[in-house]
Design a protein around this motif. Structure first.
Motif, short mmCIF file in Angstrom:
data_model
loop_
_atom_site.label_atom_id
_atom_site.label_comp_id
_atom_site.label_asym_id
_atom_site.label_seq_id
_atom_site.Cartn_x
_atom_site.Cartn_y
_atom_site.Cartn_z
N ALA A 657 -3.93 2.08 1.71
CA ALA A 657 -3.38 2.12 0.35
C ALA A 657 -1.86 2.05 0.40
N LEU A 658 -1.30 2.70 1.38
CA LEU A 658 0.15 2.69 1.52
C LEU A 658 0.65 1.28 1.82
N ILE A 659 0.01 0.64 2.78
CA ILE A 659 0.44 -0.72 3.16
C ILE A 659 0.25 -1.67 2.00
N CYS A 660 -0.84 -1.46 1.30
CA CYS A 660 -1.12 -2.26 0.12
C CYS A 660 0.03 -2.18 -0.86
N ARG A 661 0.48 -0.98 -1.08
CA ARG A 661 1.56 -0.76 -2.04
C ARG A 661 2.85 -1.42 -1.56
N VAL A 662 3.10 -1.28 -0.27
CA VAL A 662 4.30 -1.90 0.30
C VAL A 662 4.24 -3.41 0.10
#
Ligand SMILES: Nc1ncnc2c1ncn2[C@@H]1O[C@H](COP(=O)(O)OP(=O)(O)OP(=O)(O)O)[C@@H](O)[C@H]1O
Length: 911
Positions: A657-662
């Motif tokens: 989810a974090l990478i997605c957001r980045v």
């Protein structure tokens, strides 16, 4: 791509040959040669040719590409009786070989040419290929496109006698491409009309129709369609000695080319006839061919001395108009080979020059030059073919059939033809259709590619997240602002902290995962993403800078283009060639030429600098691309590792989810960057358009000024409407330029009513001094006097102080009314016309007519700073506050010449 010295030598030789062959006796004809620009030509390694090769025929170019010019080569039959040896062979259906002379191999001095040369094309048709095979192989596929509203062009190119007319027109027994294409156009159009009718009136197909053949053509035959039919129109013209003749109406006068507002070219007055059948077309073609300029030469008994263009259009049935242009170019020729004299020689020179102009356009297009800066105006042929070579804004297919005679006596012509064709094969029609600069396209392409990649990655992660989520009862809250609806965790900015998500019980669960390991991998992944971002930004920055440099180089190229148009040769070639050795500037040059020369030199220097900078930036770009790729690979490896090492689904999901957001943020940033780039590009484009208009305006002003001076000098009377137009022009200029600070200046309308007023330019209000210094020089009584009808003569100079943004003009005035003429010098930072305006507005001046003299010769040292008042406007216009400076004098005498004046008193002017 860099070339080895050997390759450079070879290229040089080839270009010399090309030039030698195409340029006939220039001195005799007093025609300026057009230089070829150096291009890089790859030299393939030739497989050993032991035996005369069996050439292939009957192949075809499947689905001719729309993005580049397709080139086919046809070898005409070799006549063993006339020439026992061959020099050109078809190796296979894509390769031709030119064999060098046997004795060349032993010639040490010509070592660079000893190897045979191999050329690759889309299709090679050997001498066994018959007319039908040639048509099927090159043109057949275009016909269907044309019927459906496409545009296509077929060009026959080659040396004289190589078989172009045979291919394009053919004979009654063996009709050529033109006849076959028209025949097929009629058939295709009928088939399509039948299909359309069947679609529109399906009931007509029922019942008795059911047993009919399923072929659309037979349906069409059995049941004529009531639907509107496609119609075929044709026009046929020739370009002979730069004159256009209507071959379907040969008695008509010479035709002219007209350019429309979109830059398209049309032939005004060209007849266009509706053709109903192939038979009718044949008759029309025969009639046109009879009217064509054909003469016997030593090289060809029926040599076409003109370029013939047959244009066929298909209109109707709601489809866009389709056009097929078929061109039988006149053959290039060597004066020595043809033994032409007089009229024939002159025809040959015109043919060669137009083919050279076409060659120059092809070279520029093949190099990916911006269409807007390619000089199609050099000949009628290139003007007519501009649309065919650039697409004219629409999709286009273009095929060139290069013709070669395989005999060894034609070796040089064959080499030239193949070289020409090879260059043409590099023309990218897609690039040519695109009027946007390559830099902008490249920058946007990078952004598009990166966005695509990010979207794909986001998609992939979302899919993984979905899978994970379905395996769990956990619901990760989504961010409403998130356009891609990616589940978004709440992130603490210190990346080494575990990511926080809302669900507290799960937080407890997550904390059971070995935090060190998770943090470590997370850190590494985030670091690799940071690297990616950095590399991507560097990439975009470099693209932006390259774009800026591209626009700048466009500007300087424009200056070089002006120079090239004036001199009829490429600046680069002139610089590298003979003329550069002595110097590009000549002391005899006019001021305009000198200024243009200086500007061109400056532009050249800048372009060299830009090229160096571009090279550097390209290297930086390649590094950034490399870094980006590396960090991407690292991130992939880490992600895989994460799946293996992190036992907790939570940990992985959180990280995903974090990478997605980045990624998502990066995507938004890219979108913003793309939009900013587009805005910036549009701004630059408009600025460049403005600069062009400004330049056009300045040229118009210069032309009007000089024409007015001529009118005055010759005391010509003008028609009332022209006079009125001119007054209006003056009013316009005045309205836009008069400065409210100078109320004492009379309006031109009142001041110049008696004498036709000279023009004053738009900078009038800024430069004009209300009280210019006027001096008279009594020591130059023998100064040139003007004709009796015009007693006062004004001569002007602009003196440019080097590198200073100040301009000072000096005008010399002689008055013949007195027994001995007085010489005055008027010094004003304004233009000559402003000085004349002042003179004319004085009580005495109103009764004087003034005219300029030829420029005064200045010492050579001062030459580079001298400009006529009617030449270009000052490069750096002076600011009004710094203007009121008279020309530098020594005790009333000019430093530059001895015509130094005393002050012209008010009395002098009052009379
Ligand atoms: N493939 C071929 N098969 C048979 N005859 C040919 C072929 N090609 C050319 N010829 C013959 O060679 C002669 C010269 O050909 P053609 O007039 O077509 O040359 P060209 O390239 O149009 O020359 P020019 O540029 O001088 O008009 C003609 O008599 C023609 O019939």
């Amino acid at each position: 791509m860099t070339m080895t010295p050997q390759e450079e030598d070879e290229l040089e030789n080839e270009e010399d040959d090309l030039r030698d062959m195409l340029i006939t006796d220039q001195d005799q004809l007093d025609l300026e040669p057009v230089e070829f620009e150096q291009v890089q030509i790859p030299v393939p390694i030739l497989p050993k040719v032991e035996e005369p090769l069996k050439a292939k025929g009957g192949k075809k170019i499947d689905n001719p590409p729309e993005d580049r010019l397709v080139v086919a080569v046809r070898l005409r039959p070799h006549d063993d009786r006339k020439d026992a040896r061959r020099s050109v062979y078809a190796l296979d259906d894509k390769t031709v070989v030119v064999r060098e002379k046997d004795n060349v191999r032993t010639d040490i001095l010509r070592q660079k040419r000893v190897s045979d040369r191999q050329y690759e094309f889309d299709l090679v048709l050997d001498e066994d290929a018959n007319q039908e095979e040639v048509y099927e192989g090159t043109t057949r596929a275009l016909v269907e496109k044309v019927v459906r509203g496409g545009n296509a062009t077929v060009l026959a190119y080659g040396a004289t006698g190589a078989g172009k007319t045979y291919t394009m027109v053919g004979t009654a027994e063996e009709p050529g491409v033109m006849v076959r294409a028209l025949d097929d156009l009629f058939k295709e159009a009928a088939v399509l009309d039948g299909e359309t009718a069947a679609e529109k009136f399906p009931e007509e197909k029922d019942g008795s129709e059911s047993d009919l053949s399923s072929s659309p053509l037979s349906r069409r035959r059995k049941k004529p369609s009531p639907a509107p039919k496609r119609q075929v129109t044709m026009s046929y013209l020739e370009v002979y000695n730069e004159k256009i003749k209507d071959l379907l109406n040969p008695s008509a006068q010479q035709l002219e080319l007209r350019e429309d507002s979109s830059g398209g070219v049309r032939v005004s007055g060209l007849s266009e006839v509706f053709a109903q059948s192939t038979e009718e077309v044949l008759k029309l073609l025969q009639r046109g061919n009879k009217a064509r300029s054909v003469e016997p030469t030593a090289a060809n008994k029926t040599s076409s001395r003109s370029h013939a263009m047959l244009q066929v259009s298909v209109v109707g049935n709601g489809e866009p108009e389709g056009r097929l242009l078929m061109v039988d170019l006149a053959g290039s020729e060597r004066a020595s080979q043809t033994q032409n004299r007089g009229k024939r020689l002159q025809e040959g020179a015109h043919i060669n020059l137009s083919l050279l102009a076409l060659g120059n356009c092809i070279t520029a297009l093949a190099r990916g030059g911006d269409v807007r800066h390619i000089n199609f105006r050099d000949s009628k042929l290139t003007r007519l073919l501009k649309g065919a070579l650039t697409g004219g804004g629409s999709k286009l297919s273009c095929v060139m059939i290069a013709h070669v005679a395989p005999g060894s006596v034609h070796r040089e012509e064959s080499r030239t033809t193949l070289l020409y064709a090879e260059r043409a094969a590099r023309i990218s029609l897609a690039a040519a259709q695109n009027s946007r600069p390559a830099g902008y396209m490249a920058a946007q392409a990078t952004i598009r590619a990166e966005k695509k990649r990010l979207r794909a990655e986001i998609e992939m992660m979302r899919a993984r997240l979905d899978v994970e989520r379905s395996n769990s009862d956990e619901v990760i809250p989504s961010n409403n602002n998130n356009s891609n609806n990616i589940p978004t965790p709440r992130i603490h900015h210190q990346s080494h902290h575990p990511v926080m998500i809302r669900n507290q019980p799960r937080m407890m669960h997550m904390q059971q995962v070995p935090n060190d390991e998770l943090s470590d991998i997370k850190e590494q992944i985030l670091a690799s993403f940071r690297d990616q971002m950095r590399a991507r930004r560097r990439l975009l920055e470099v693209d932006s800078q390259l774009l800026g440099l591209g626009m700048l180089s466009d500007r300087y190229n424009l200056t070089l283009r002006r120079w090239e148009t004036k001199h009829g040769q490429l600046y680069k070639a002139a610089r590298l060639g003979r003329s550069a050795k002595k110097s590009l500037t000549d002391p005899e040059d006019s001021d305009y030429t000198t200024q243009l020369e200086e500007e061109a030199q400056q532009a050249w220097r800048e372009l060299c600098r830009i090229e160096r900078e571009q090279e550097h930036l390209n290297a930086v770009r390649a590094d950034a691309q490399n870094d980006l790729e590396k960090s991407r690979q690292r991130a992939n490896i880490l992600e895989q590792e994460l799946s293996k090492r992190v036992g907790s689904e939570w940990g992985e999901r959180e990280l995903l989810a974090l990478i997605c957001r980045v990624h998502e943020l990066e995507l938004e940033r890219l979108e913003a960057h793309g939009a900013a780039l587009a805005r910036e590009h549009e701004l630059r484009r408009r600025q460049s358009a403005l600069r062009r208009h400004e330049r056009q305006r300045q040229l118009c002003d210069q032309i009007i000024t000089q024409q007015r001076q001529l009118i005055e000098e010759k005391s010509l009377s003008l028609p009332d409407d022209l006079e009125e137009l001119y007054s209006e022009y003056l009013r316009e200029v005045q309205t836009s330029s008069f400065n409210a600070r100078e109320p004492e200046i009379e309006t031109p309308g009142t001041a110049f009513r008696l004498n036709l007023p000279p023009i004053f330019t738009a900078d009038y209000g800024q430069h004009l001094e209300p009280d210019p210094l006027i001096r008279q020089n009594p020591s130059n009584r023998g100064f040139i006097v003007s004709p009796v009808s015009s007693p006062m003569t004004v001569q002007s100079h602009q003196h440019y102080a080097p590198r200073k943004p100040r301009v000072q003009r000096t005008y010399r005035v002689s008055n013949k009314n007195k027994r001995e003429p007085d010489i005055y010098q008027i010094s004003t930072p304004g233009s000559l016309s402003q000085a004349m305006h002042l003179m004319a507005s004085s009580p005495r001046g109103q009764h004087m007519s003034m005219s300029p003299l030829p420029p005064i010769k200045l010492p050579t040292s001062a030459k580079s700073h001298q400009h006529t008042a009617f030449g270009h406007p000052p490069p750096c216009p002076p600011k009004p506050s710094r203007l009121p400076r008279p020309v530098a004098t020594h005790g009333g005498r000019s430093r530059r010449n001895s015509l130094m004046p005393r002050s012209l008193s008010d009395e002098d002017l009052r009379d």
